[in-house]
Enzyme design. Structure first.
Site, PDB file in Angstrom:
ATOM      1  N   ASP A  56      31.128  40.646  40.613  1.00  0.00           N
ATOM      2  CA  ASP A  56      30.509  41.295  39.231  1.00  0.00           C
ATOM      3  C   ASP A  56      31.536  41.787  38.384  1.00  0.00           C
ATOM      4  O   ASP A  56      31.570  42.079  37.181  1.00  0.00           O
ATOM      5  CB  ASP A  56      29.406  41.990  39.362  1.00  0.00           C
ATOM      6  CG  ASP A  56      28.220  41.691  40.600  1.00  0.00           C
ATOM      7  OD1 ASP A  56      28.138  40.177  40.377  1.00  0.00           O
ATOM      8  OD2 ASP A  56      27.356  42.195  41.267  1.00  0.00           O
ATOM      9  N   LYS A  95      37.381  32.083  41.703  1.00  0.00           N
ATOM     10  CA  LYS A  95      37.695  33.456  42.622  1.00  0.00           C
ATOM     11  C   LYS A  95      37.937  32.565  44.003  1.00  0.00           C
ATOM     12  O   LYS A  95      37.208  31.565  44.138  1.00  0.00           O
ATOM     13  CB  LYS A  95      36.635  34.077  42.716  1.00  0.00           C
ATOM     14  CG  LYS A  95      36.391  34.871  40.999  1.00  0.00           C
ATOM     15  CD  LYS A  95      35.148  35.631  40.937  1.00  0.00           C
ATOM     16  CE  LYS A  95      34.028  34.430  40.628  1.00  0.00           C
ATOM     17  NZ  LYS A  95      32.735  35.126  40.521  1.00  0.00           N
ATOM     18  N   ARG A 148      22.767  31.979  45.065  1.00  0.00           N
ATOM     19  CA  ARG A 148      21.745  32.448  45.904  1.00  0.00           C
ATOM     20  C   ARG A 148      20.753  31.574  46.300  1.00  0.00           C
ATOM     21  O   ARG A 148      19.804  31.287  45.807  1.00  0.00           O
ATOM     22  CB  ARG A 148      21.238  33.765  45.121  1.00  0.00           C
ATOM     23  CG  ARG A 148      21.896  34.985  45.021  1.00  0.00           C
ATOM     24  CD  ARG A 148      22.005  35.636  46.332  1.00  0.00           C
ATOM     25  NE  ARG A 148      22.947  36.793  45.854  1.00  0.00           N
ATOM     26  CZ  ARG A 148      24.229  36.908  45.542  1.00  0.00           C
ATOM     27  NH1 ARG A 148      24.986  35.934  45.427  1.00  0.00           N
ATOM     28  NH2 ARG A 148      24.842  38.126  45.149  1.00  0.00           N
ATOM     29  N   GLY A 167      37.740  34.908  47.288  1.00  0.00           N
ATOM     30  CA  GLY A 167      37.949  36.079  48.041  1.00  0.00           C
ATOM     31  C   GLY A 167      39.326  36.840  47.977  1.00  0.00           C
ATOM     32  O   GLY A 167      39.516  37.184  46.667  1.00  0.00           O
TER      33      GLY A 167
HETATM   34  P1  ADP Z   1      32.120  36.601  44.630  1.00  0.00           P
HETATM   35  O1  ADP Z   1      31.820  37.961  45.052  1.00  0.00           O
HETATM   36  O2  ADP Z   1      31.694  36.253  43.316  1.00  0.00           O
HETATM   37  O3  ADP Z   1      31.608  35.498  45.652  1.00  0.00           O
HETATM   38  P2  ADP Z   1      34.733  36.509  45.728  1.00  0.00           P
HETATM   39  O4  ADP Z   1      34.087  37.095  47.088  1.00  0.00           O
HETATM   40  O5  ADP Z   1      35.759  35.470  45.465  1.00  0.00           O
HETATM   41  O6  ADP Z   1      33.703  36.353  44.802  1.00  0.00           O
HETATM   42  O7  ADP Z   1      35.604  37.960  45.157  1.00  0.00           O
HETATM   43  C1  ADP Z   1      35.753  38.048  43.585  1.00  0.00           C
HETATM   44  C2  ADP Z   1      37.038  38.646  43.409  1.00  0.00           C
HETATM   45  O8  ADP Z   1      37.007  40.075  44.276  1.00  0.00           O
HETATM   46  C3  ADP Z   1      38.255  37.925  44.036  1.00  0.00           C
HETATM   47  O9  ADP Z   1      38.593  36.858  43.032  1.00  0.00           O
HETATM   48  C4  ADP Z   1      39.216  39.093  44.393  1.00  0.00           C
HETATM   49  O10 ADP Z   1      39.899  39.240  43.203  1.00  0.00           O
HETATM   50  C5  ADP Z   1      38.371  40.109  44.827  1.00  0.00           C
HETATM   51  N1  ADP Z   1      38.396  40.293  46.224  1.00  0.00           N
HETATM   52  C6  ADP Z   1      37.442  39.975  47.174  1.00  0.00           C
HETATM   53  N2  ADP Z   1      37.657  39.851  48.347  1.00  0.00           N
HETATM   54  C7  ADP Z   1      38.855  40.567  48.298  1.00  0.00           C
HETATM   55  C8  ADP Z   1      39.945  40.742  49.434  1.00  0.00           C
HETATM   56  N3  ADP Z   1      39.504  40.815  50.628  1.00  0.00           N
HETATM   57  N4  ADP Z   1      40.926  41.673  49.030  1.00  0.00           N
HETATM   58  C9  ADP Z   1      41.434  41.474  47.631  1.00  0.00           C
HETATM   59  N5  ADP Z   1      40.660  41.263  46.692  1.00  0.00           N
HETATM   60  C10 ADP Z   1      39.286  40.548  46.919  1.00  0.00           C
END
Ligand code: ADP
Length: 304
Positions: A257, A223, A165, A225
């Protein structure tokens, strides 16, 4: 067995129509504790650690935490301060957030070394995040991480979700140093690749893993997304795990989380890093198909 998640939980005020606001409570490390409570067997105690006030809203917050099945054995009280608050505003369907947290009780988490050591004592897993560190005054970050290092050498498994953040940190340099410090006292580090690219100029998830492994981590899950998670453990090497495909993301709040909870609970039960990433991604993919951070329907079988 005891799982402790530690950080800041705030009052949330969300639009509820016609000038009304609905009060809730939310926070990244709290969300992780909430999911961990539902994933771990009853033999585990799951505690949420923070500092709250002694006023009525702090009492409500403590009741809420306990009501969600979490232990309040790591909740401390500050005599003068109260809890932080944020308000969600809706404009043309877009949400924006305003915060009142500059003087929150949680910022005093590391002020009393004896209290902090007591809070961390005897835990099997201790989870914290980049937000836990960012809200602390800069000299308190070191004290907080020293206490975690002690807990780690006493046998706790320490986990760090980098959860960036930028606006909470006083400068980009402070953020980079803070993330590096936090990771240096952790066994498990859970970064997001887009953030690591921006802050550390990593070009691949393997760069991210190598950097945190050099800093002392024994397990890293990067991670990305909806793209593959790269999960590495010193004893296993690395593996790529594709998250389940989600046709429509309803609300990505708490994706990371819940991933942290899924990952840590699987590891606590002896799963490999690859298997833990698989279970974590499965949980996160279900969470993002629900509105809001907490999705009880996943656990009650009411999922649509
Ligand atoms: P953070 O929220 O910590 O920034 P991410 O956005 O990478 O992390 O998302 C955390 C986890 O949530 C990913 O590793 C994945 O397992 C799941 N995730 C996030 N976005 C998607 C999506 N569009 N489709 C499927 N799984 C997702």
């Amino acid at each position: 067995m005891n799982f402790l998640s530690i950080g800041e939980i705030m009052v949330e005020l969300a639009p509820a129509g016609e000038g009304l606001l609905r009060q809730g409570f939310a926070g990244d490390t709290f969300n992780t504790a909430w999911y961990a409570r539902r994933l771990l067997p009853p033999g585990w105690t799951v505690s949420y650690g923070t500092v709250i006030g002694e006023d009525a809203v702090s009492d409500d917050m403590a009741r809420f935490i306990a009501g969600e099945g979490l232990s309040t054995d790591a909740l401390a009280r500050h005599p003068d301060r109260t809890v932080g608050l944020y308000m969600i505003s809706l404009k043309d369907g877009e949400r924006s957030f305003s915060y009142w947290r500059g003087q929150s009780a949680a910022k005093t988490l590391a002020d009393d070394p004896v209290r902090l050591a007591d809070m961390l004592k005897g835990r099997d897993t201790i989870h914290f995040s980049g937000i836990t560190l960012a809200i602390l005054p800069s000299d308190a970050r070191r004290a907080f991480c020293d206490a975690l290092a002690t807990a780690r050498s006493d046998g706790a498994h320490v986990s760090f979700d980098t959860n960036l953040r930028p606006r909470l940190w006083e400068s980009p340099d402070a953020m980079r140093d803070g993330l590096t410090l936090g990771a240096s006292v952790a066994d498990t580090v859970l970064p997001s690749f887009d953030e690591e690219q921006t802050v550390f100029d990593d070009t691949t998830p393997e760069d991210t893993i190598a950097r945190y492994a050099n800093g002392g981590a024994t397990c890293v899950a990067v991670k990305n997304g909806g793209a593959a998670v790269t999960a590495w453990a010193a004893s296993e090497g690395s593996a790529e795990i594709a998250p389940p495909r989600v046709a429509q993301v309803v609300d990505s709040t708490a994706a990371g989380d819940s991933f942290a909870a899924g990952f840590l609970c699987a590891r606590a039960e002896g799963a490999s890093a690859a298997e833990a990433a698989h279970r974590a991604a499965d949980l996160a993919s279900r969470v993002i198909q629900h509105r809001g951070a907490l999705a009880p329907a996943i656990f009650t079988g009411d999922e649509t």
